[in-house]
Design a protein around this motif. Structure first.
Motif, PDB file in Angstrom:
ATOM      1  N   SER A  55       0.811  -1.223   0.000  1.00  0.00           N
ATOM      2  CA  SER A  55       0.000   0.000   0.000  1.00  0.00           C
ATOM      3  C   SER A  55       0.843   1.271   0.000  1.00  0.00           C
ATOM      4  O   SER A  55       0.416   2.294  -0.536  1.00  0.00           O
ATOM      5  N   THR A  56       2.046   1.215   0.582  1.00  0.00           N
ATOM      6  CA  THR A  56       2.869   2.428   0.697  1.00  0.00           C
ATOM      7  C   THR A  56       4.187   2.350  -0.072  1.00  0.00           C
ATOM      8  O   THR A  56       4.807   3.381  -0.317  1.00  0.00           O
ATOM      9  N   GLY A  57       4.641   1.129  -0.388  1.00  0.00           N
ATOM     10  CA  GLY A  57       5.953   0.957  -0.997  1.00  0.00           C
ATOM     11  C   GLY A  57       7.079   1.057   0.018  1.00  0.00           C
ATOM     12  O   GLY A  57       8.252   0.944  -0.332  1.00  0.00           O
ATOM     13  N   HIS A  58       6.748   1.248   1.281  1.00  0.00           N
ATOM     14  CA  HIS A  58       7.729   1.404   2.360  1.00  0.00           C
ATOM     15  C   HIS A  58       8.358   0.048   2.697  1.00  0.00           C
ATOM     16  O   HIS A  58       7.651  -0.933   2.890  1.00  0.00           O
ATOM     17  N   CYS A  59       9.680   0.019   2.793  1.00  0.00           N
ATOM     18  CA  CYS A  59      10.382  -1.208   3.187  1.00  0.00           C
ATOM     19  C   CYS A  59      10.256  -1.376   4.699  1.00  0.00           C
ATOM     20  O   CYS A  59      10.594  -0.468   5.457  1.00  0.00           O
ATOM     21  N   VAL A  60       9.782  -2.557   5.117  1.00  0.00           N
ATOM     22  CA  VAL A  60       9.532  -2.794   6.541  1.00  0.00           C
ATOM     23  C   VAL A  60      10.461  -3.832   7.142  1.00  0.00           C
ATOM     24  O   VAL A  60      10.388  -4.113   8.341  1.00  0.00           O
ATOM     25  N   GLY A  61      11.356  -4.427   6.341  1.00  0.00           N
ATOM     26  CA  GLY A  61      12.282  -5.413   6.877  1.00  0.00           C
ATOM     27  C   GLY A  61      12.829  -6.336   5.806  1.00  0.00           C
ATOM     28  O   GLY A  61      12.847  -5.991   4.623  1.00  0.00           O
ATOM     29  N   GLN A  62      13.224  -7.512   6.254  1.00  0.00           N
ATOM     30  CA  GLN A  62      13.870  -8.478   5.361  1.00  0.00           C
ATOM     31  C   GLN A  62      13.498  -9.891   5.804  1.00  0.00           C
ATOM     32  O   GLN A  62      13.323 -10.166   6.992  1.00  0.00           O
ATOM     33  N   VAL A  63      13.392 -10.774   4.831  1.00  0.00           N
ATOM     34  CA  VAL A  63      13.219 -12.199   5.076  1.00  0.00           C
ATOM     35  C   VAL A  63      14.213 -12.894   4.163  1.00  0.00           C
ATOM     36  O   VAL A  63      14.527 -12.399   3.079  1.00  0.00           O
ATOM     37  N   VAL A 120      12.306  -7.371  11.106  1.00  0.00           N
ATOM     38  CA  VAL A 120      11.436  -6.259  10.749  1.00  0.00           C
ATOM     39  C   VAL A 120      11.949  -5.021  11.468  1.00  0.00           C
ATOM     40  O   VAL A 120      12.500  -5.099  12.568  1.00  0.00           O
ATOM     41  N   TYR A 121      11.771  -3.889  10.810  1.00  0.00           N
ATOM     42  CA  TYR A 121      12.205  -2.631  11.386  1.00  0.00           C
ATOM     43  C   TYR A 121      11.240  -2.229  12.507  1.00  0.00           C
ATOM     44  O   TYR A 121      10.083  -2.676  12.533  1.00  0.00           O
ATOM     45  N   PRO A 122      11.716  -1.425  13.457  1.00  0.00           N
ATOM     46  CA  PRO A 122      10.918  -1.122  14.658  1.00  0.00           C
ATOM     47  C   PRO A 122       9.494  -0.646  14.380  1.00  0.00           C
ATOM     48  O   PRO A 122       8.561  -1.066  15.054  1.00  0.00           O
ATOM     49  N   ASP A 123       9.300   0.203  13.367  1.00  0.00           N
ATOM     50  CA  ASP A 123       7.951   0.729  13.113  1.00  0.00           C
ATOM     51  C   ASP A 123       7.019  -0.305  12.482  1.00  0.00           C
ATOM     52  O   ASP A 123       5.828  -0.057  12.332  1.00  0.00           O
ATOM     53  N   ALA A 124       7.550  -1.479  12.138  1.00  0.00           N
ATOM     54  CA  ALA A 124       6.737  -2.525  11.504  1.00  0.00           C
ATOM     55  C   ALA A 124       6.409  -3.674  12.452  1.00  0.00           C
ATOM     56  O   ALA A 124       5.701  -4.607  12.067  1.00  0.00           O
ATOM     57  N   GLU A 125       6.903  -3.618  13.675  1.00  0.00           N
ATOM     58  CA  GLU A 125       6.653  -4.693  14.647  1.00  0.00           C
ATOM     59  C   GLU A 125       5.174  -4.842  14.949  1.00  0.00           C
ATOM     60  O   GLU A 125       4.434  -3.863  14.970  1.00  0.00           O
ATOM     61  N   GLY A 126       4.759  -6.082  15.175  1.00  0.00           N
ATOM     62  CA  GLY A 126       3.413  -6.353  15.647  1.00  0.00           C
ATOM     63  C   GLY A 126       2.317  -6.275  14.601  1.00  0.00           C
ATOM     64  O   GLY A 126       1.144  -6.271  14.944  1.00  0.00           O
TER      65      GLY A 126
END
Length: 168
Positions: free
Chosen positions: A72-80, A97-103
């Motif tokens: 929805s945003t194109g924002h990168c939230v982490g890695q797998v 996952v980056y801190p703002d993407a937790e949970g």
């Protein structure tokens, strides 16, 4: 062995090839206390070595890391990723996952999609996750993914717990 890096889409996410644009958030994550369960925190040189390893594994082993973008945003939230090579006795499914993407369930969604690709498209016989015993969030996620503790599996760090993932 060279391999085409897959692009995998889920309902909310796009798993895609790493790019240098991913470096600033990646190095920031690895320099933070959040990387403690991955052997960190790392200085820039150590983070760069991991960043390059994550990308290079695709050419060496036809597995490696994918960045996780919100559709929805194109924002990168982490890695797998799936790690393999000298430090890893078996193919290892890992995530961050980056801190703002937790949970938000992103790690679960991304790990499920990549493990499905690994078993069905890549044909891997097995996947494990090496998890530090004090990494509560990853322990919960491994269990949620259906992984089972394998006491007899080889491990890169003798203190790690090894969780074996079921073929989906």
């Amino acid at each position: 062995m060279s391999s085409k890096v897959p692009r995998i889409e889920t309902e909310r996410l796009i798993l895609r090839r790493m790019s240098f644009d991913d470096w600033p958030d990646y190095v920031s994550m690895l320099a933070s206390k959040r990387s403690a369960h991955m052997g960190g925190p790392y200085d820039a040189e150590g983070a760069w070595a991991m960043f390059c390893r994550d990308a290079a594994q695709w050419d060496f082993f036809s597995v490696g890391a994918l960045m996780i973008d919100e559709k929805s945003t194109g924002h990168c939230v982490g890695q797998v990723g799936i790690n393999f090579g000298p430090p890893f006795p078996e193919y290892e499914l890992g995530w961050l996952v980056y801190p703002d993407a937790e949970g938000k369930g992103y790690a679960f969604e991304a790990a499920t999609a990549l493990s499905d690709w690994a078993f069905n498209a890549r044909g891997l016989p097995t996947l494990v996750s090496y998890i530090a015993p004090e990494n509560d969030r990853s322990l919960v996620l491994a269990n949620r993914l259906g992984a089972v503790l394998d006491q007899n599996a080889a491990r890169p760090d003798p203190d790690d717990l090894v969780f074996r993932h079921p073929k989906g």
